[in-house]
Design a protein around this motif. Structure first.
Motif, short mmCIF file in Angstrom:
data_model
loop_
_atom_site.label_atom_id
_atom_site.label_comp_id
_atom_site.label_asym_id
_atom_site.label_seq_id
_atom_site.Cartn_x
_atom_site.Cartn_y
_atom_site.Cartn_z
N ILE A 174 42.07 24.54 32.10
CA ILE A 174 43.25 24.23 31.28
C ILE A 174 43.52 22.73 31.24
N VAL A 175 43.05 21.98 32.25
CA VAL A 175 43.28 20.53 32.27
C VAL A 175 41.96 19.77 32.06
N MET A 176 40.91 20.47 31.65
CA MET A 176 39.63 19.83 31.43
C MET A 176 39.50 19.39 29.97
N ASP A 177 38.76 18.32 29.74
CA ASP A 177 38.46 17.88 28.39
C ASP A 177 37.94 19.08 27.58
N LYS A 178 38.54 19.34 26.43
CA LYS A 178 38.22 20.55 25.68
C LYS A 178 36.78 20.58 25.19
N GLN A 179 36.13 19.44 25.13
CA GLN A 179 34.72 19.42 24.76
C GLN A 179 33.83 19.84 25.92
N LEU A 180 34.38 19.75 27.15
CA LEU A 180 33.61 20.13 28.33
C LEU A 180 34.00 21.49 28.88
N ALA A 181 35.21 21.93 28.57
CA ALA A 181 35.71 23.18 29.13
C ALA A 181 34.92 24.37 28.60
N CYS A 182 34.85 25.40 29.42
CA CYS A 182 34.14 26.62 29.02
C CYS A 182 34.94 27.36 27.96
N THR A 183 34.26 27.86 26.96
CA THR A 183 34.96 28.58 25.88
C THR A 183 34.87 30.09 26.04
N PHE A 184 34.24 30.56 27.11
CA PHE A 184 34.06 32.00 27.29
C PHE A 184 34.25 32.36 28.76
N PHE A 185 35.08 33.36 29.01
CA PHE A 185 35.32 33.85 30.37
C PHE A 185 34.73 35.25 30.47
N ASP A 186 33.73 35.41 31.30
CA ASP A 186 33.08 36.70 31.48
C ASP A 186 33.84 37.50 32.53
N LEU A 187 34.52 38.56 32.08
CA LEU A 187 35.32 39.40 32.99
C LEU A 187 34.65 40.75 33.24
N SER A 188 33.36 40.84 32.96
CA SER A 188 32.66 42.12 33.13
C SER A 188 32.63 42.56 34.59
N ASP A 189 32.57 41.59 35.52
CA ASP A 189 32.59 41.94 36.95
C ASP A 189 33.89 42.65 37.32
N LEU A 190 35.00 42.22 36.70
CA LEU A 190 36.28 42.88 36.96
C LEU A 190 36.26 44.33 36.47
N ASP A 191 35.67 44.55 35.31
CA ASP A 191 35.59 45.91 34.78
C ASP A 191 34.77 46.81 35.70
N LEU A 192 33.64 46.30 36.19
CA LEU A 192 32.77 47.10 37.05
C LEU A 192 33.44 47.48 38.35
N ILE A 193 34.07 46.51 39.00
CA ILE A 193 34.69 46.79 40.30
C ILE A 193 35.94 47.65 40.13
N LEU A 194 36.64 47.51 39.00
CA LEU A 194 37.81 48.35 38.75
C LEU A 194 37.41 49.81 38.57
N LYS A 195 36.31 50.05 37.85
CA LYS A 195 35.81 51.42 37.68
C LYS A 195 35.41 52.02 39.02
N LYS A 196 34.72 51.23 39.82
CA LYS A 196 34.31 51.70 41.14
C LYS A 196 35.52 52.02 42.00
N LEU A 197 36.50 51.12 42.00
CA LEU A 197 37.69 51.32 42.82
C LEU A 197 38.51 52.51 42.33
N GLU A 198 38.58 52.70 41.02
CA GLU A 198 39.33 53.83 40.46
C GLU A 198 38.69 55.15 40.90
N LYS A 199 37.37 55.22 40.87
CA LYS A 199 36.66 56.42 41.30
C LYS A 199 36.95 56.72 42.78
N GLU A 200 36.85 55.71 43.61
CA GLU A 200 37.12 55.90 45.05
C GLU A 200 38.57 56.29 45.30
N ALA A 201 39.49 55.71 44.55
CA ALA A 201 40.91 56.02 44.74
C ALA A 201 41.22 57.46 44.38
#
Length: 337
Positions: A174-201
């Motif tokens: 959020i405070v990085m030069d916008k030409q250098l900042a990442c334009t994509f946040f990969d949240l797939s790891d969150l989806d995977l661990i949430l599915k696993k945790l939901e199954k266990e719960a």
């Protein structure tokens, strides 16, 4: 398939339940004793609650299935069309009363009547005893269910670390030069661990007979809602054209969230800091240029996202009982998110 993914305990339970069911049926001198083994296998479910529920349903549905069979065989005789009519009627009853998981086991027993060409009361008792023997073996095998609280805790730790890493990256970008900042946040790891945790719960809840273990299920739902907010937060950050001076304060706050992100956070400190930051921004001079106006609007959206993130946790806390907090929280960490 990885050998670690094979459920050797379930394999043992299947073999043991079927063998014990057949053995008991032989000892009880029941006709077609192997059917008790088949019913035992069909009675094994993933959790204790599912097993008990299924067994109760099968015993309940045994009587209408036999009643339908007796009427059909009496009116039509022991012919193949009789089986067709029986299945039409009983399958319809199963669909009507949500008893679909009892159709196979009861049909196996009805086919014994068809093979014997009789609905003699002694034969009906034999079928009932086969059902009780098989289902009892299924219950017996599923009385032991290894606890999965350790798996849940490991998954929680992994999930919260991914959240912390994501917030740390958001605070940096959020405070990085916008030409250098990442334009994509990969949240797939969150989806995977949430599915696993939901199954266990849900498995943990289903294996508890004497108490209602809803804590982990509520916890997963809370984190799933927070994940949706994080997605919006990432999208809004990409709308910034440059780095407004107010973005530095928000970055520090998000970094604070990443440090304090934990199950037993009481949200009070973070909510207070957020309120102070919102009040401070309202006192800032009005934007002059179009770009400044657009950036300020995006920053307000980010603040609302952060407020929603914390509010979700606050509502989760409000659903907890004192006993749940005592049992599941490390109270020495109650200042964490």
């Amino acid at each position: 398939m990885n050998i670690k993914q094979i459920n050797f305990l379930r394999i043992f339970k299947i073999a043991a339940a079927a063998s014990i069911g057949c053995l008991l049926a032989v000892l009880f001198q029941l006709q077609t004793p192997t059917s008790a083994g088949i019913i035992a296998i069909l009675s094994l479910q993933n959790t204790r609650r599912e097993t008990f529920s299924l067994v109760a349903t099968r015993i309940f549905s045994f009587f209408p299935s036999m009643a339908v069979a007796i009427v059909v065989f009496y009116l039509m005789g022991y012919q193949i069309p009789s089986i067709f009519v029986y299945l039409i009627l009983f399958a319809g009853i199963c669909e009507l009363f949500s008893l679909q998981n009892t159709l196979v086991s009861n049909t196996v027993l009805v086919l014994h009547l068809y093979a014997a060409q009789s609905v003699h009361p002694a034969l009906l008792v034999n079928e009932l005893l086969l059902l009780l023997t098989g289902t009892s073996c299924g219950i017996l095998m599923n009385l032991y269910m290894p606890g999965n609280s350790a798996k849940i805790r490991r998954a929680q730790s992994e999930l919260e670390q991914i959240f912390r890493n994501t917030f740390h990256r958001i605070a940096r970008d959020i405070v990085m030069d916008k030409q250098l900042a990442c334009t994509f946040f990969d949240l797939s790891d969150l989806d995977l661990i949430l599915k696993k945790l939901e199954k266990e719960a849900h498995e943990n809840q289903g294996n508890t007979l004497l108490s209602d273990e809803q804590y982990f299920v509520k916890y997963v739902e809370m984190r799933k809602n927070q994940k949706l907010v994080v997605e919006k937060l990432c999208q809004n950050i990409r709308l910034l054209h440059d780095v407004p001076i107010q973005a530095h304060a928000i970055s520090h706050f998000i970094e604070d969230v990443s440090i304090k992100f934990h199950e037993s956070n009481n949200t009070q400190e973070l909510m207070q800091k957020l309120t102070e930051m919102q009040t401070s921004m309202q006192k800032e001079p009005l934007p002059v240029t179009r770009t400044e106006f657009e950036n300020r609007a995006v920053l307000y959206r980010i603040l609302y996202d952060l407020e929603e993130l914390i509010t979700i946790k606050k509502r989760f806390i409000e659903t907890l009982t004192p006993d749940e907090i005592k049992r599941f929280w490390n109270t020495s960490q109650n200042c964490c998110q």
